[in-house]
Design a protein around this motif. Structure first.
Motif, PDB file in Angstrom:
ATOM      1  N   GLU A 272       2.396   2.046  -3.288  1.00 23.70           N
ATOM      2  CA  GLU A 272       0.485   2.320  -4.488  1.00 23.70           C
ATOM      3  C   GLU A 272       0.664   3.883  -3.830  1.00 23.70           C
ATOM      4  O   GLU A 272       1.198   5.251  -4.551  1.00 23.70           O
ATOM      5  N   ASP A 273       0.975   4.207  -2.746  1.00 21.36           N
ATOM      6  CA  ASP A 273       0.220   5.385  -2.522  1.00 21.36           C
ATOM      7  C   ASP A 273       1.672   6.296  -2.768  1.00 21.36           C
ATOM      8  O   ASP A 273       1.298   7.580  -2.919  1.00 21.36           O
TER       9      ASP A 273
ATOM     10  N   ARG B 233       0.996  -0.771   0.185  1.00 19.22           N
ATOM     11  CA  ARG B 233       0.195   0.236   0.216  1.00 19.22           C
ATOM     12  C   ARG B 233       0.960   1.679   0.090  1.00 19.22           C
ATOM     13  O   ARG B 233       0.764   2.370  -0.508  1.00 19.22           O
TER      14      ARG B 233
END
Length: 298
Positions: free
Chosen positions: A115-116, A112
């Motif tokens: 991705e962020d 995550r």
């Protein structure tokens, strides 16, 4: 000391077999054997117990292994930092992880984060609890994950999640006749447990879970890592206890996992960091942990 000797030692210590270590290093076996003799001679300590057919690390060897990993990780970190800066990464997050943790959760957090924040370089180092404390104090790490909250001055330990404890048994074992295992039934068999001097937190949490049992413990060996515990369990030395998701992710054919009957004991994972206001990358990572806990529970 020659870094080459440290790399050779780590390979032999992890493989516990000169042939496999040499193959992993891409060299002949004789230089590796000679390097280990030279290393023990220069240190003046015995790193390997060769008294039985199976090579094992002495306690001094296990401690030295942790230190070697830290030194090599520091050098690797310096190299990666230089390369990352040249490639245009904007900031970094350095994470220490103890061996005995639920890696799937951490893997989800890392995925995550990438991705962020694709511009953030994230580096992960596997190291014992004591080395994480040193890394945090010396600004070699930004955060750590461990099974202990026994931090010293200047550091914080915050509980982030818990995982149920499961029984780990060899692939062929009487306990596999049961879908769920009673703790007292499991404790009738020899045990392979965390070493009390490893300071990982794993020993103290599991010991606390076992104290209420009515069966006397028969401990055949203490180990400093999950990998060694699984190796000994797979070889039939005894059974162990660990987090099911961590073990199942390794997909080992020589071991099996069984949950405990009823509400099982749990292991608590702690986030370690320096006191004071966290950096922006650390703050955002902690926000992802809180969001994950809100979705899946502690």
């Amino acid at each position: 000391m020659d870094f080459r000797l440290l790399r050779y030692f780590v390979a032999v210590a992890e493989e516990l077999h000169l042939g496999r270590a040499a193959e992993r290093l891409g060299i002949e076996q004789s230089p590796v054997s000679r390097a280990m003799r030279d290393l023990e001679g220069s240190l003046g300590v015995q790193l390997f117990d060769r008294s039985t057919r199976q090579t094992r690390l002495t306690w001094a060897g296990q401690v030295f292994l942790g230190e070697c990993r830290r030194v090599l990780a520091t050098v690797e970190q310096a190299v990666k930092s230089a390369k990352a800066a040249a490639q245009g990464y904007q900031g970094y997050l350095r994470i220490g992880i103890c061996d005995s943790l639920a890696q799937p959760r951490i893997a989800s957090l890392l995925a995550r984060s990438r991705e962020d924040e694709p511009e953030l370089e994230i580096r992960v180092f596997e190291m014992p609890f004591a080395q994480q404390l040193k890394g945090l104090h010396n600004d070699l790490l930004d955060i750590g994950f461990a099974l202990s909250n026994a931090v010293n001055d200047g550091l914080l330990a915050e509980a982030v999640w818990t995982d149920p404890l499961s029984v780990i048994v060899p692939a062929r074992h009487p306990l596999l006749a049961h879908g769920h295992v009673k703790l007292d039934d499991a404790l009738k068999f020899p045990l392979v447990l965390c070493h009390p001097e490893a300071a990982s937190g794993c020993y103290h949490q599991i010991q606390s879970a076992l104290e209420g049992a009515s069966v006397a413990l028969k401990v055949v060996d203490h180990v400093t890592s999950l990998g060694v515990m699984l190796t000994l369990v797979g070889a039939g030395y005894g059974i162990g206890f660990a987090i099911a998701s961590q073990v199942q992710a390794l997909q080992r054919a020589d071991i099996a996992v069984r949950p405990l009957v009823g509400v099982p004991p749990t292991l608590t994972t702690y986030l370690l960091r320096r006191q004071g206001d966290p950096t922006e990358p650390v703050k955002r990572f902690m926000e992802r942990i809180a969001a994950m806990a809100a979705r899946t529970g502690p």
